[in-house]
Design an enzyme around this catalytic site. Structure first.
Site, PDB file in Angstrom:
ATOM      1  N   GLY A  11       0.773  -1.246   0.179  1.00  0.00           N
ATOM      2  CA  GLY A  11       0.216   0.062  -0.121  1.00  0.00           C
ATOM      3  C   GLY A  11       0.804   1.295   0.004  1.00  0.00           C
ATOM      4  O   GLY A  11       1.565   1.467   0.798  1.00  0.00           O
ATOM      5  N   GLY A  13      -0.226   4.420   0.318  1.00  0.00           N
ATOM      6  CA  GLY A  13      -0.823   5.713   0.531  1.00  0.00           C
ATOM      7  C   GLY A  13      -0.035   6.070   1.699  1.00  0.00           C
ATOM      8  O   GLY A  13       1.140   6.141   1.870  1.00  0.00           O
ATOM      9  N   GLU A 171     -18.531  18.143   1.254  1.00  0.00           N
ATOM     10  CA  GLU A 171     -17.668  18.839   0.256  1.00  0.00           C
ATOM     11  C   GLU A 171     -18.272  18.624  -1.155  1.00  0.00           C
ATOM     12  O   GLU A 171     -18.425  19.499  -1.924  1.00  0.00           O
ATOM     13  CB  GLU A 171     -16.373  18.395   0.388  1.00  0.00           C
ATOM     14  CG  GLU A 171     -15.591  19.049   1.641  1.00  0.00           C
ATOM     15  CD  GLU A 171     -14.194  18.111   2.099  1.00  0.00           C
ATOM     16  OE1 GLU A 171     -13.450  18.615   2.958  1.00  0.00           O
ATOM     17  OE2 GLU A 171     -13.991  17.142   1.595  1.00  0.00           O
ATOM     18  N   ASP A 300      -6.259   2.808   7.588  1.00  0.00           N
ATOM     19  CA  ASP A 300      -7.748   2.669   7.535  1.00  0.00           C
ATOM     20  C   ASP A 300      -7.996   0.906   7.915  1.00  0.00           C
ATOM     21  O   ASP A 300      -8.887   0.676   8.208  1.00  0.00           O
ATOM     22  CB  ASP A 300      -8.273   3.042   6.489  1.00  0.00           C
ATOM     23  CG  ASP A 300      -8.512   4.405   6.148  1.00  0.00           C
ATOM     24  OD1 ASP A 300      -8.341   5.314   7.166  1.00  0.00           O
ATOM     25  OD2 ASP A 300      -8.680   4.861   4.890  1.00  0.00           O
TER      26      ASP A 300
END
Length: 417
Positions: A11, A13, A171, A300
């Site tokens: 990952g 991220g 948003e 997460d």
């Protein structure tokens, strides 16, 4: 470097990249594996979806970011399983990567609360592919409305429903209203974009539920000024190709966007440990997998205690976890005492509602309006990866501020819905 420990990071991220960079001078060889070739600044992903920014403005190639770190090999591939006994990561192409230490931080995906059949009709926003597909759906809705002669179908094409009143939903809804009421003004001949209907649907009692009630109320008022119809307290009970059911009320909407729930990456299920309701791994205080100190889980994908609460699934938390994992690995390499258990440092909450409107909660220092919007803007530009991205985003936002124009309004590909 074949004789040094092999650290595999799955990952690219925030957690994975921060851990990798923190191990730059460590005596390890690192393999960073990701399905894409880029690191994505997810907090601004909605700007790509709403044509405010282009994809390269909020993303950077992982190889470019890590080009000066010789102990890293970047591989583009998809991890499908972790074999703890053999200590390897299995890839979708049938190959595997052996590890001495493993960090799994593959993030989260969309969760539809047991209604996966809603996914084709209500796309979520987690990747650049998602953002480009949503942008195509939004812009194509106006194009189809311009050519539509049936008033009911035209109204449905000009109805946009956002499900979920968290920061992403707020948003998205605020920006959609700005597009309709400002950006597209005078550009069509058969429709008036001012007639666009934007709904924000939240099953809970208020939007921005992680913010104090006073800021949530200010966000509601800002949304109302933008023309967003906010509905709270009633869950969506059905979504199909032509709209949705809000309780017992039918709403015909060509475009439904999902911002209501997330679930951990399915890779967590292959770790063969208990998972929470969202599919996340309950890790040890040092972010390791129970019974497997050589495996770390972060971002997460991890459930981490923070006092009486859980560490939120936000970018600052993922960065802190990645840096912490690197400290633990360094301590092990030098036979030093392990650092204390992971502790999350909360820097506050920010959310923007639209032009010159945002809410900020910094440890009890709460403000909203123009100054909150300026603070939000500065914070997001500061944390972007790369000098070029910061300059381009600032310029694009400056132009948008003075002209209301959104320069990435290009429809790519074909709409599927």
């Amino acid at each position: 470097m074949a004789d040094v420990p092999h650290v595999v990071v799955v990952g690219g991220g925030f957690a994975g990249l921060w851990a990798t960079r923190a191990l730059a001078s460590a005596p390890v060889r690192i393999t960073l594996l990701d399905r894409g070739n880029h690191h994505l600044f997810q907090p601004l992903l909605y700007q790509v979806a709403t044509a405010g920014l282009s994809a390269p403005d909020i993303a950077a190639p992982l190889r470019h970011i890590l080009r000066g770190q010789p102990n890293v090999t970047v591989l583009m591939g998809e991890a499908v399983a972790v074999d703890k006994a053999a200590r390897n990561v299995q890839l979708a192409n049938g190959t595997s990567i052996a590890y001495d230490t493993l960090l799994v931080c593959t993030g989260a995906t969309h969760a539809y609360f047991g209604h996966d059949e809603w996914a084709p009709h209500a796309p979520g926003l987690k990747t650049l592919d998602d953002a480009l597909a949503i942008r195509r759906r939004i812009l194509t809705a106006f194009e189809r409305a311009e050519a539509e002669t049936d008033p009911a179908r035209r109204a449905a094409l000009l109805t946009f429903a956002v499900v979920g009143g968290g920061p992403t939903g707020v948003e998205l809804a605020g920006t959609l209203a700005e597009i309709a009421h400002h950006t597209l003004r005078k550009e069509f001949r058969n429709i008036d974009p001012d007639n666009t209907r934007v709904l924000l649907l939240e099953a809970g009692p208020r939007v921005l539920s992680t913010f104090p009630e006073a800021l949530s109320a200010k966000a509601m008022r800002s949304l109302a000024r933008l023309g967003v119809d906010v509905r709270t307290g009633v869950p969506v009970s059905r979504i199909d190709a032509s709209g949705l059911m809000l309780g017992e009320e039918r709403i015909d909407a060509h475009t439904v966007l999902w911002a209501a729930g997330v679930a951990a990456s399915p890779l967590a299920r292959t770790l063969d440990v208990p998972l929470d309701r969202a599919g996340r791994v309950a890790v040890e205080p040092d972010l390791t997998l129970p019974g497997h100190p050589e495996i770390f889980v972060a971002g997460d994908l991890a459930t981490v205690k923070w006092g009486e609460r859980l560490v939120p699934g936000v970018a600052p938390a993922a960065k802190q976890m990645g840096s912490y994992v690197a400290r633990v690995i360094r301590a092990r390499l030098t036979n030093q005492a392990a650092p204390p258990p992971f502790g999350y440092k909360d820097f506050g909450n920010l959310a923007t509602i639209g032009r010159r409107a945002a809410v900020v909660d910094l440890h009890g220092f709460r403000f909203s309006g123009y100054f909150a919007w300026a603070f939000w803007l500065i914070a997001h530009v500061f944390f972007l990866i790369g000098f070029r991205n910061r300059i381009v985003v600032l310029l694009d936002w400056a132009v948008a501020y003075w002209t209301y124009q959104r320069n990435a309004r290009i429809v790519l590909g074909r709409e599927q819905k």
